[in-house]
Design a protein around this motif. Structure first.
Motif, PDB file in Angstrom:
ATOM      1  N   UNK A  64     -15.261   3.049 -26.403  1.00  0.00           N
ATOM      2  CA  UNK A  64     -16.004   3.771 -27.443  1.00  0.00           C
ATOM      3  C   UNK A  64     -15.755   5.264 -27.449  1.00  0.00           C
ATOM      4  N   UNK A  65     -14.799   5.736 -26.644  1.00  0.00           N
ATOM      5  CA  UNK A  65     -14.567   7.177 -26.519  1.00  0.00           C
ATOM      6  C   UNK A  65     -14.104   7.797 -27.844  1.00  0.00           C
ATOM      7  N   UNK A  66     -13.132   7.151 -28.505  1.00  0.00           N
ATOM      8  CA  UNK A  66     -12.628   7.679 -29.787  1.00  0.00           C
ATOM      9  C   UNK A  66     -13.713   7.632 -30.851  1.00  0.00           C
ATOM     10  N   UNK A  67     -14.520   6.571 -30.841  1.00  0.00           N
ATOM     11  CA  UNK A  67     -15.627   6.479 -31.818  1.00  0.00           C
ATOM     12  C   UNK A  67     -16.601   7.644 -31.660  1.00  0.00           C
ATOM     13  N   UNK A  68     -16.823   8.067 -30.415  1.00  0.00           N
ATOM     14  CA  UNK A  68     -17.723   9.205 -30.163  1.00  0.00           C
ATOM     15  C   UNK A  68     -17.130  10.468 -30.805  1.00  0.00           C
TER      16      UNK A  68
END
Length: 234
Positions: free
Chosen positions: A39-43
């Protein structure tokens, strides 16, 4: 400088980001580490306005920016270098840089800014008339960073800058990131190479399946048995 409070993001029925909160203070390098798909890119995409959170709040320099359009955030000093670089492959290097400075209507200043980028990345000066798509992976990463610097960001979001690069180039890119920070740019860094990220960051957050499971000073996370086991191969 940046405050993310309890954001929730859904892709259809999938609950991708589950109540994440984090902070970045002026002058810091803060890194988000975690496995692929955590979920890093979504953040990052939520912070920079590409994804609208279902709930939660994001503030930048004290102002609420939740759901504010990406181009408006660039004007305010928040810029992202996206995963996969996303350069304009069919345009020469210098035109990619000109596009990075599109907000500045003063041509002389844009030319001076391009000159500064060339001084930081001499390889780009050598390749300035070359089509961006013909550059090596490392050169494309330099171009993506140079293009972002054209908007003079106060906060730079970097998404997987080391992806697909040789170990020597990874070292180069990370020393450039450190240098940018020392010269006054605050950085939020998403990176799968946890060891490199934590070696230059001040603080870090460990993200797993859309949640933050661990946070602390980067040096402490490097020594943490859980982080070593999960991300540092030891």
């Amino acid at each position: 400088m940046l405050k993310v409070e309890d954001i929730h993001v859904y892709y259809g029925a999938i609950h991708a980001i589950k109540g994440i909160s984090l902070e970045v203070s002026q002058g810091e390098i803060v890194t988000l580490i975690g496995a692929n798909g955590a979920g890093k890119t979504s953040i990052l995409n939520t912070i920079c306005g590409l994804i609208k959170p279902k709930s939660g709040k994001i503030t930048f320099e004290g102002k609420d920016i939740t759901g504010v359009a990406t181009q408006e955030l660039v004007k305010r000093g928040l810029t992202q270098v996206p995963e996969g670089r996303r350069i304009f492959a069919n345009m020469p290097v210098y035109e990619n840089l000109e596009l990075g400075g599109y907000l500045n209507k003063n041509k002389k200043e844009v030319a001076e800014d391009i000159e500064r980028v060339y001084n930081r990345f001499p390889r780009l000066r050598e390749r300035k008339n070359q089509l961006a798509g013909s550059l090596s992976g490392g050169e494309q990463q330099m171009l993506a960073m140079g293009r972002a610097l054209m908007s003079k960001p106060r906060l730079l979001l970097l998404d997987e800058p080391s992806m697909g690069l040789s170990p020597i180039l990874v070292k180069d890119i990370f020393s450039i990131i450190k240098e940018l920070n020392q010269q006054g740019t605050t950085i939020l860094l998403v990176e799968q190479n946890a060891k490199m990220a934590l070696s230059i960051a001040h603080r870090g957050y460990v993200v797993e399946t859309g949640r933050i499971v661990l946070t602390g000073m980067a040096a402490d996370l490097l020594d943490s048995p859980e982080v070593k086991k999960a991300y540092l191969g030891g």
